[in-house]
Design a protein around this motif. Sequence first.
Motif, PDB file in Angstrom:
ATOM      1  N   PHE A  49       5.435 -18.830 -17.134  1.00 21.54           N
ATOM      2  CA  PHE A  49       6.145 -20.072 -17.435  1.00 21.54           C
ATOM      3  C   PHE A  49       7.184 -20.411 -16.370  1.00 21.54           C
ATOM      4  O   PHE A  49       7.165 -21.501 -15.790  1.00 21.54           O
ATOM      5  CB  PHE A  49       6.827 -19.981 -18.811  1.00 21.54           C
ATOM      6  N   TRP A  50       8.118 -19.491 -16.107  1.00 18.95           N
ATOM      7  CA  TRP A  50       9.202 -19.808 -15.184  1.00 18.95           C
ATOM      8  C   TRP A  50       8.708 -19.940 -13.755  1.00 18.95           C
ATOM      9  O   TRP A  50       9.230 -20.744 -12.971  1.00 18.95           O
ATOM     10  CB  TRP A  50      10.320 -18.771 -15.287  1.00 18.95           C
ATOM     11  N   GLY A  51       7.703 -19.168 -13.383  1.00 17.23           N
ATOM     12  CA  GLY A  51       7.108 -19.322 -12.051  1.00 17.23           C
ATOM     13  C   GLY A  51       6.522 -20.709 -11.886  1.00 17.23           C
ATOM     14  O   GLY A  51       6.657 -21.343 -10.829  1.00 17.23           O
ATOM     15  N   THR A  52       5.896 -21.212 -12.945  1.00 18.78           N
ATOM     16  CA  THR A  52       5.306 -22.548 -12.921  1.00 18.78           C
ATOM     17  C   THR A  52       6.376 -23.625 -12.850  1.00 18.78           C
ATOM     18  O   THR A  52       6.241 -24.616 -12.123  1.00 18.78           O
ATOM     19  CB  THR A  52       4.432 -22.766 -14.179  1.00 18.78           C
ATOM     20  N   VAL A  53       7.464 -23.430 -13.596  1.00 22.94           N
ATOM     21  CA  VAL A  53       8.563 -24.401 -13.583  1.00 22.94           C
ATOM     22  C   VAL A  53       9.188 -24.480 -12.193  1.00 22.94           C
ATOM     23  O   VAL A  53       9.441 -25.584 -11.669  1.00 22.94           O
ATOM     24  CB  VAL A  53       9.632 -24.043 -14.634  1.00 22.94           C
ATOM     25  N   ILE A  54       9.421 -23.333 -11.568  1.00 22.35           N
ATOM     26  CA  ILE A  54      10.005 -23.324 -10.217  1.00 22.35           C
ATOM     27  C   ILE A  54       9.051 -23.987  -9.230  1.00 22.35           C
ATOM     28  O   ILE A  54       9.464 -24.828  -8.413  1.00 22.35           O
ATOM     29  CB  ILE A  54      10.319 -21.883  -9.766  1.00 22.35           C
ATOM     30  N   ALA A  55       7.765 -23.630  -9.299  1.00 19.84           N
ATOM     31  CA  ALA A  55       6.773 -24.227  -8.393  1.00 19.84           C
ATOM     32  C   ALA A  55       6.696 -25.734  -8.601  1.00 19.84           C
ATOM     33  O   ALA A  55       6.644 -26.509  -7.635  1.00 19.84           O
ATOM     34  CB  ALA A  55       5.402 -23.590  -8.626  1.00 19.84           C
ATOM     35  N   GLY A  56       6.705 -26.162  -9.866  1.00 17.79           N
ATOM     36  CA  GLY A  56       6.652 -27.586 -10.174  1.00 17.79           C
ATOM     37  C   GLY A  56       7.876 -28.335  -9.676  1.00 17.79           C
ATOM     38  O   GLY A  56       7.778 -29.462  -9.188  1.00 17.79           O
ATOM     39  N   THR A  57       9.039 -27.697  -9.774  1.00 17.80           N
ATOM     40  CA  THR A  57      10.279 -28.324  -9.316  1.00 17.80           C
ATOM     41  C   THR A  57      10.299 -28.440  -7.796  1.00 17.80           C
ATOM     42  O   THR A  57      10.716 -29.467  -7.246  1.00 17.80           O
ATOM     43  CB  THR A  57      11.506 -27.520  -9.789  1.00 17.80           C
ATOM     44  N   VAL A  58       9.829 -27.396  -7.117  1.00 20.25           N
ATOM     45  CA  VAL A  58       9.750 -27.436  -5.648  1.00 20.25           C
ATOM     46  C   VAL A  58       8.782 -28.534  -5.205  1.00 20.25           C
ATOM     47  O   VAL A  58       9.100 -29.350  -4.329  1.00 20.25           O
ATOM     48  CB  VAL A  58       9.313 -26.072  -5.078  1.00 20.25           C
ATOM     49  N   GLY A  59       7.602 -28.566  -5.828  1.00 16.29           N
ATOM     50  CA  GLY A  59       6.629 -29.605  -5.493  1.00 16.29           C
ATOM     51  C   GLY A  59       7.152 -30.993  -5.814  1.00 16.29           C
ATOM     52  O   GLY A  59       6.936 -31.945  -5.061  1.00 16.29           O
ATOM     53  N   GLY A  60       7.878 -31.094  -6.947  1.00 21.70           N
ATOM     54  CA  GLY A  60       8.451 -32.374  -7.369  1.00 21.70           C
ATOM     55  C   GLY A  60       9.605 -32.815  -6.493  1.00 21.70           C
ATOM     56  O   GLY A  60      10.054 -33.960  -6.588  1.00 21.70           O
ATOM     57  N   THR A  61      10.100 -31.924  -5.648  1.00 25.78           N
ATOM     58  CA  THR A  61      11.136 -32.271  -4.668  1.00 25.78           C
ATOM     59  C   THR A  61      10.514 -32.620  -3.318  1.00 25.78           C
ATOM     60  O   THR A  61      10.937 -33.564  -2.645  1.00 25.78           O
ATOM     61  CB  THR A  61      12.128 -31.112  -4.490  1.00 25.78           C
TER      62      THR A  61
END
Length: 200
Positions: A49-61
């Motif tokens: 979960f948290w790995g996905t959230v971090i990856a999603g936030t980086v991609g979303g930036t």
Amino acid sequence: MESMILSFVEYLKQFGYIGVIIALTFEFVPAELVLPLAGYWVYEGDLNFWGTVIAGTVGGTLGPLTLYAVGRYGGRPFLLKYGKYVFIREKEIKAADDFFEKYGAGVAFFGRFLPGVRTTISVPCGMAKMNVWVFSIYTFIAMFPITAFYVYLGEKFGPKWKEAGPMVKEYMGPIALVIVAALIVLVLIKYNKHRKLKNS
């Protein structure tokens, strides 16, 4: 078109968290599709979960940074001419321009919570030559709770993950209000502390 995008995102699944980042780097790929689907992968046990959230936030930036660069180096005429090829229409560009003019640099944060402005708000930020680091930090901070919410719902909905996107849109306004209220409280607390120290 949605089926083509989903096929593209499914292909990127083999790259794990990097695949999530890559998918969100393309602004024509809606986060409303990618993040709930990534949440479904969490549900299946393929991602954390948290790995996905971090990856999603980086991609979303990183994704908004591409439009920031278009605004900074290509300007409005460039986007008006070529934006249609990545599903960005003139009315969305105008809405983003108006929002930026009204609220200033803070739009890099608040604009992420508003449908119709969220994607294109990066362009006027670039045109105004807003500091790229400030822009990136605002975008990252805004994208973190949005990403977490999408991924959480995608995980909870499981095989019905497609229902998460419309639900997030419905609650995005209230979420933004809560975050803004929290920020105002923090600023007031900091201001009061500073004033007490100054008067002591």
